[in-house]
Scaffold this active site. Structure first.
Site, short mmCIF file in Angstrom:
data_model
loop_
_atom_site.label_atom_id
_atom_site.label_comp_id
_atom_site.label_asym_id
_atom_site.label_seq_id
_atom_site.Cartn_x
_atom_site.Cartn_y
_atom_site.Cartn_z
N ASP A 298 0.54 -9.76 -5.76
CA ASP A 298 1.88 -9.18 -5.60
C ASP A 298 1.87 -7.72 -6.04
O ASP A 298 2.77 -7.24 -6.73
CB ASP A 298 2.93 -9.98 -6.39
N LEU B 226 0.81 -1.21 0.00
CA LEU B 226 0.00 0.00 0.00
C LEU B 226 0.85 1.26 0.00
O LEU B 226 0.34 2.37 -0.13
CB LEU B 226 -0.94 -0.01 1.21
N ARG B 227 2.15 1.09 0.21
CA ARG B 227 3.16 2.15 0.09
C ARG B 227 3.11 3.19 1.21
O ARG B 227 3.89 4.13 1.21
CB ARG B 227 3.09 2.83 -1.26
#
Length: 430
Positions: free
Chosen positions: A306, A64-65
């Site tokens: 991924d 999700l950064r």
């Protein structure tokens, strides 16, 4: 809110349902399947005629950064991408900045994700502090904060003694350790599958033995400790065979594969297409065939997206310098159904690999995810199996616009996504 899903084709692999049935939802739970309960009056009805209704997808790997890499993606953008792809529960690795190695960071992430009122987020805690591979984290505190397991993400542990101690601790308290099997020395710095193609292209290689040597080590440590291990993103035929043997032996092990590796091989790098720069690298046609068969026979327990959003600057570099990763949340359902169609596989088997099976692997519990039985959380994906859509970076919801499938036509389009009884996404049509 009372919600009625009518006339849909219901596929629920966990409960062996594959037929036309209505669903009735109240208070965020499924209260009836088939016939309405007495006195039920819906506040909203979704006509699912001609559509397929399945449990919300469960994705075992979606970056999700946040925190730290908001320039690549934000929590809001990626959770919106998730529900657009029918994903209602997802596992996020700990390789953020700062690393998810403290309970306060876990609590903050879960609170911010919950505030979005979109997909459920289940974090993996860091196995070692800072993912440095030297000191084990406070697993008990991280579990209490909401972690479902512990991982090094792409950061490999150099000292096997540290991994041994981590597995001993995890076994003591019943935790699951999530490991990406790759030797910390062999193939380091490689960007493509070792083989004739990489040699001709002048690309540094990652040999299959980087995966198999790591698997041998992990299995030996499991035999010693009895710990439960989940293996992330298996990539090779040899790796699959070792896992098959380990399962026959009775080791407590599960594994997943990235959906890209079921469709692509190293030849899809083409003329140095950085969108096909993935980790682990795309391997040979033989490896791809073995992965497909292993998903079918259950050796590989689940398929994950991924999902790894990468910004334009990091993908516009030469292949060997580009950052690995591709967007996947919005493509997961379509690519899995494409795999099923190409291999003449019952769609219910394919749906199981992205719903009930990953929910089991993650330990989410019956009724929490991947399940449409009465009393379960009302997390649903409603899609049109006959629709076809074109992958276009401009229309992807994810902030990550890079995928090897750009401009490809894919089957199945999500029409509605329901999370805890609330419609969080509906496809708007002209």
């Amino acid at each position: 809110m009372k919600l009625h899903i009518k006339n849909g084709h219901l596929i629920d692999p966990l409960n062996d349902i594959d037929s036309n049935l209505d669903l009735f939802i109240q208070g965020g739970k499924i209260v009836a399947v088939g016939s309405a309960p007495a006195g039920f009056v819906a506040d909203k009805t979704i006509d699912a005629t001609g559509l397929t209704v399945v449990p919300g997808l469960v994705d075992l790997c979606a970056r999700l950064r946040e925190p730290g890499y908001e320039y690549k993606a934000t929590l809001e953008s990626e959770l919106r991408a998730a529900v657009r792809g029918g994903v209602t529960s997802l596992i996020c690795p700990p390789d953020t900045d700062p690393v998810l190695d403290e309970s306060g960071l876990i609590g903050m992430l879960k609170q911010r994700a919950k505030a979005q009122n979109l997909a459920h987020v289940y974090p993996l805690g860091a196995l070692t502090l800072g993912l440095a591979g030297t000191q084990i984290t406070e697993m008990a505190a991280l579990t209490e904060a909401g972690c479902v397991g512990f991982s090094q993400a792409e950061h490999l542990i150099q000292d096997t003694n540290v991994l041994l101690r981590a597995l001993q601790y995890a076994k003591t308290f019943g935790y699951t350790v999530w490991l990406r099997p790759q030797d910390p020395h062999i193939g380091v710095g490689g960007v493509a599958h070792s083989g004739a193609l990489a040699s001709r292209m002048g690309l540094s290689g990652v040999p299959v033995m980087a995966e198999t040597i790591a698997l041998h080590t992990i299995f030996e440590l499991q035999r010693s400790t009895g710990a439960r291990v989940h293996l992330c993103r298996i990539s090779s035929a040899a790796g699959v065979e070792l896992i098959r043997q380990a399962k026959r032996e009775g080791l407590d092990v599960s594994c997943d594969v990235g959906v890209h590796h079921l469709h692509l091989s190293d030849t899809d790098i083409g003329f140095f297409d950085s969108n096909a720069r993935l980790s682990p690298p795309l391997r040979s046609d033989r490896d791809r065939a073995a992965l497909r068969m292993a998903v079918l026979d259950g050796t590989i327990d689940a398929i994950c997206s991924d999902h790894t959003p990468v910004d334009d600057d990091e993908k516009s570099l030469p292949f060997a310098e580009a950052s690995p990763g591709a967007t996947g949340l919005e493509l997961l359902l379509s690519l899995v159904l494409k795999w099923a169609h190409e291999n003449h596989i019952n769609p219910a088997i394919a749906i199981a690999r992205i719903t009930s099976d990953p929910a089991r692997v993650a330990g989410l519990g019956t009724g929490t995810a991947g399940d449409l039985s009465v009393g379960s959380s009302a997390d649903l994906c409603i899609f049109d199996s006959n629709a076809e859509w074109i992958v276009d970076g401009k229309t992807l919801t994810s902030q990550g616009k890079h995928t090897p499938f750009l401009k490809h036509a894919l089957p199945a389009q999500v029409r509605h996504t329901v999370v805890a009884g609330h419609v969080v996404f509906s496809l708007t049509t002209p």
